[in-house]
Scaffold this motif. Structure first.
Motif, mmCIF file in Angstrom:
data_model
loop_
_atom_site.group_PDB
_atom_site.id
_atom_site.type_symbol
_atom_site.label_atom_id
_atom_site.label_comp_id
_atom_site.label_asym_id
_atom_site.label_seq_id
_atom_site.Cartn_x
_atom_site.Cartn_y
_atom_site.Cartn_z
ATOM 1 N N GLY A 1 0.788 -1.219 0.000
ATOM 2 C CA GLY A 1 0.000 0.000 0.000
ATOM 3 C C GLY A 1 0.821 1.270 0.000
ATOM 4 O O GLY A 1 0.276 2.360 0.179
ATOM 5 N N LEU A 2 2.134 1.168 -0.228
ATOM 6 C CA LEU A 2 3.019 2.331 -0.199
ATOM 7 C C LEU A 2 3.378 2.772 -1.608
ATOM 8 O O LEU A 2 3.637 1.941 -2.487
ATOM 9 N N TYR A 3 3.389 4.082 -1.806
ATOM 10 C CA TYR A 3 3.852 4.673 -3.045
ATOM 11 C C TYR A 3 4.912 5.724 -2.721
ATOM 12 O O TYR A 3 5.032 6.183 -1.590
ATOM 13 N N LEU A 4 5.679 6.088 -3.756
ATOM 14 C CA LEU A 4 6.698 7.130 -3.627
ATOM 15 C C LEU A 4 7.754 6.730 -2.592
ATOM 16 O O LEU A 4 8.177 5.586 -2.555
ATOM 17 N N HIS A 5 8.184 7.669 -1.723
ATOM 18 C CA HIS A 5 9.255 7.383 -0.761
ATOM 19 C C HIS A 5 9.058 8.276 0.458
ATOM 20 O O HIS A 5 8.014 8.892 0.619
ATOM 21 N N GLY A 6 10.058 8.331 1.324
ATOM 22 C CA GLY A 6 9.964 9.175 2.504
ATOM 23 C C GLY A 6 9.440 8.476 3.733
ATOM 24 O O GLY A 6 9.256 9.100 4.774
ATOM 25 N N THR A 7 9.200 7.173 3.659
ATOM 26 C CA THR A 7 8.777 6.417 4.838
ATOM 27 C C THR A 7 9.895 6.449 5.885
ATOM 28 O O THR A 7 11.066 6.323 5.533
ATOM 29 N N PRO A 8 9.561 6.677 7.161
ATOM 30 C CA PRO A 8 10.617 6.652 8.197
ATOM 31 C C PRO A 8 11.514 5.427 8.029
ATOM 32 O O PRO A 8 11.020 4.319 7.808
ATOM 33 N N TYR A 9 12.816 5.617 8.169
ATOM 34 C CA TYR A 9 13.791 4.595 7.781
ATOM 35 C C TYR A 9 13.538 3.252 8.461
ATOM 36 O O TYR A 9 13.633 2.198 7.827
ATOM 37 N N LYS A 10 13.209 3.270 9.750
ATOM 38 C CA LYS A 10 13.047 1.994 10.455
ATOM 39 C C LYS A 10 11.813 1.229 10.005
ATOM 40 O O LYS A 10 11.686 0.031 10.282
ATOM 41 N N PHE A 11 10.887 1.912 9.304
ATOM 42 C CA PHE A 11 9.697 1.237 8.788
ATOM 43 C C PHE A 11 9.771 1.005 7.277
ATOM 44 O O PHE A 11 8.926 0.321 6.714
ATOM 45 N N ALA A 12 10.763 1.608 6.636
ATOM 46 C CA ALA A 12 10.797 1.619 5.173
ATOM 47 C C ALA A 12 11.124 0.237 4.611
ATOM 48 O O ALA A 12 11.997 -0.468 5.124
ATOM 49 N N PRO A 13 10.463 -0.155 3.523
ATOM 50 C CA PRO A 13 10.786 -1.436 2.868
ATOM 51 C C PRO A 13 12.082 -1.319 2.073
ATOM 52 O O PRO A 13 12.576 -0.215 1.799
ATOM 53 N N ASP A 14 12.617 -2.465 1.658
ATOM 54 C CA ASP A 14 13.850 -2.489 0.879
ATOM 55 C C ASP A 14 13.742 -1.658 -0.389
ATOM 56 O O ASP A 14 14.742 -1.101 -0.852
ATOM 57 N N GLU A 15 12.542 -1.594 -0.966
ATOM 58 C CA GLU A 15 12.371 -0.847 -2.206
ATOM 59 C C GLU A 15 12.797 0.613 -2.058
ATOM 60 O O GLU A 15 13.202 1.250 -3.026
ATOM 61 N N GLN A 16 12.698 1.149 -0.838
ATOM 62 C CA GLN A 16 13.060 2.548 -0.620
ATOM 63 C C GLN A 16 14.496 2.731 -0.137
ATOM 64 O O GLN A 16 15.021 3.850 -0.173
ATOM 65 N N THR A 17 15.151 1.671 0.317
ATOM 66 C CA THR A 17 16.484 1.822 0.910
ATOM 67 C C THR A 17 17.586 1.081 0.147
ATOM 68 O O THR A 17 18.766 1.308 0.422
ATOM 69 N N ARG A 18 17.244 0.221 -0.781
ATOM 70 C CA ARG A 18 18.257 -0.518 -1.556
ATOM 71 C C ARG A 18 18.423 0.164 -2.907
ATOM 72 O O ARG A 18 17.479 0.225 -3.701
ATOM 73 N N VAL A 19 19.613 0.694 -3.145
ATOM 74 C CA VAL A 19 19.829 1.575 -4.291
ATOM 75 C C VAL A 19 20.952 1.064 -5.187
ATOM 76 O O VAL A 19 21.828 0.310 -4.751
ATOM 77 N N PRO A 20 20.935 1.479 -6.457
ATOM 78 C CA PRO A 20 21.997 1.052 -7.378
ATOM 79 C C PRO A 20 23.273 1.866 -7.193
ATOM 80 O O PRO A 20 23.238 3.061 -6.885
ATOM 81 N N LEU A 21 24.388 1.204 -7.379
ATOM 82 C CA LEU A 21 25.717 1.829 -7.421
ATOM 83 C C LEU A 21 26.470 1.220 -8.594
ATOM 84 O O LEU A 21 26.623 0.001 -8.664
ATOM 85 N N LEU A 22 26.880 2.062 -9.531
ATOM 86 C CA LEU A 22 27.629 1.613 -10.704
ATOM 87 C C LEU A 22 28.961 2.349 -10.753
ATOM 88 O O LEU A 22 29.035 3.536 -10.401
#
Length: 538
Positions: A457-478
């Motif tokens: 039920g979540l869209y976009l971002h900005g969820t408090p970090y301790k509640f945030a799913p991986d989709e919001q905290t796992r990022v690409p690095l190239l």
């Protein structure tokens, strides 16, 4: 002649509006929680809206006095209408961090959230109740002490009711609360009012910390046969799981996947879930666990330390602002009016960042670092982040009310933004390859945070970090480095690829890794956080 109601009846109607309309999202959350429990007391279920009504009544009563009621509740109703829509449609949690994001959002970004669904909701739940309130004739008590007595009686009744419910169902409320920590941040208007208060207290009215210079001892150690030219690209709202380089099924890295020497890091975590936190954090030598916004803004960051070492730095901005990290650095803000081929309204495609790049690099001296802040995958208007010619995945979602798109349309649109960013990265690498005779060249790309696309039920971002799913905290690095730069830095690329596959990294690594790969020696450098260090033989 207008309708006349006593002030206590008006207060009751306002309590009902806030309980049944603006707090509808929390009731939906409660329903989701309770539907998963095996045994739930009927009395507990019935008490939930009544508890909220009693609590809101106790909170709102002090603002029901003459001359205060109408202006106060006009502002509160209009703001609560917008907040409740964002919670209902996007699952956004309003805390101090989210209020910071809102305050620091520019007009162009804010405009991207406007859509017909929001306007209808705002008119029905915000504007209409305010018009009714403003035209209503409110009858106040003849004497101040009578009015005060009525309010005290209503307040006492609410508090007694809350005590009685606590005596009966405290364990039920405590159990649900312990297992669902976000509930306390979902009560309108307490959530955003408290968040705004904390933001104002900590950011606007806090005692300023004296500026602290860092890395003034920085210097370039190794002198190669030619200067270094490094591109540092800060992505926007890109999530690692949608990268085909990291195993995603769709060809979102169609442009870079065959570039020799490109390394994709599979497990990288962001410092925050919003640009206002992540960008200052990643350019600071503070780790996520010790990060403090005020402290980070009051000390030199990565770009400052590089300049202390004599590196020529340029920042190119296409995402509305650098959040303070480019203060004191030569900066080019992309003006949409100057690039009609790349820009629509106030938004520009990221290819615009290559315009004038040769001349800009030529004006820099010695070792050089150009930082690019991409518009990337900024939502909810994902469809505006790529040209029609790069609409590879269809059907997509050409609208801002993304909650009304199908899952396939929404993901396709988001994936198009990832693919377009990949195209821009490939063009930047191609640009570097044309300059290999003059420089040892390299590129590092890292996104600020990820994005939710409807899961849980979540869209976009900005969820408090301790509640945030991986989709919001796992990022690409190239990363990509020319063969000459690899040799100059004695960097083992096969070792780096193995590290990228097997180790976890984070924004904590950027500060020290960039100093390391730029051959900058300074007392603030920590080799244990330099992700390139294990693969350098020197």
């Amino acid at each position: 002649m207008g309708v006349t109601l006593s002030v206590m009846k008006v207060n009751l109607l306002l309590v009902l509006l806030f309980t049944l309309v603006f707090n509808w999202p929390i009731f939906l959350h409660f329903y989701e929680i309770l539907s998963q429990l095996e045994h739930v007391k009927l009395g507990f279920i019935i008490s939930i809206p009544l508890v909220l009504m009693a609590a809101l009544n106790a909170v709102l009563l002090p603002f029901s006095f003459r001359y205060l009621l109408k202006p106060f509740f006009t502002l509160l109703i209009l703001s609560s209408s917008i907040v409740s829509y964002a919670m209902l449609k996007y699952g956004i949690i309003f805390d101090a961090g989210m209020m910071q994001n809102i305050v620091e959002t520019n007009s162009g970004e804010a405009g991207s959230y406007l859509n017909s669904s929001l306007m209808i909701w705002f008119l029905l739940t915000g504007v209409l109740p305010v018009l009714l309130l403003l035209t209503l004739r409110i009858k106040y008590a003849a004497h101040w002490y009578t009015g005060l007595g009525l309010r005290l009686g209503s307040l006492t009744a609410s508090l007694l009711f809350l005590v009685c419910v606590a005596a009966l169902y405290y364990q039920d409320f405590a159990s649900v609360g312990r297992n669902n920590h976000t509930l306390s941040k979902e009560i309108v208007p307490a959530n955003y009012v408290h968040g705004l208060y904390k933001y104002a207290r900590d950011e606007l009215f806090a005692t300023k910390i004296p500026h602290q210079s860092l890395g003034t001892d920085a210097k370039i150690m190794a002198k190669g046969d030619k200067p270094t030219l490094m591109f540092l690209i800060i992505g926007e709202t890109a999530r690692s799981q949608n990268y085909s380089l990291n195993g995603y099924a769709k060809a979102t890295n169609a442009f870079t996947h065959q570039i020799p020497g490109l390394v994709s890091f599979k497990d990288v975590r962001s410092c925050g879930t919003a640009t206002a936190v992540s960008v200052p954090c990643m350019f600071s030598n503070l780790t996520r666990r010790e990060y403090d916004d005020k402290l980070a803004h009051a000390r030199d960051g990565l770009l400052d330390v590089l300049q202390h070492a004599g590196v020529s730095v340029l920042w190119k901005e296409n995402d509305g602002g650098c959040k303070g990290v480019c203060n004191g650095v030569p900066t080019i803000d992309i003006d949409p009016t100057q690039y009609p081929a790349f820009c629509q309204d106030s938004s520009c495609y990221d290819e615009v960042l290559l315009e004038g790049l040769d001349q800009q690099i030529g004006q820099m001296k010695g070792n050089k670092l150009v930082a690019f802040h991409l518009m990337g995958s900024h939502g909810p208007t994902y469809f505006r982040r790529y040209p029609v010619t790069d609409r590879a995945f269809t059907p997509d979602c050409p609208r801002s009310d993304i909650e009304n798109c199908s899952d396939q349309e929404l993901v396709n649109t988001y994936d198009n933004t990832i693919r377009y960013t990949d195209k821009v990265l490939a063009q930047l690498i191609a640009k570097l390859q044309t300059l290999e005779k003059e420089y040892n060249v390299g590129l590092v790309y890292l996104s600020d945070h990820g994005e939710s696309l409807g899961a849980m039920g979540l869209y976009l971002h900005g969820t408090p970090y301790k509640f945030a799913p991986d989709e919001q905290t796992r990022v690409p690095l190239l990363t990509w480095f020319s063969p000459q730069l690899q040799a100059d830095r004695q960097l083992d690329l096969s070792c780096l690829a193995q590290e990228a596959n097997n180790q976890r990294f984070s924004h904590d690594n950027l500060f020290h890794s960039m100093l390391g790969i730029m051959n900058v020696q300074t007392s603030v450098y920590d080799s244990s956080l330099d992700l390139f260090k294990p693969c350098r033989t020197s």
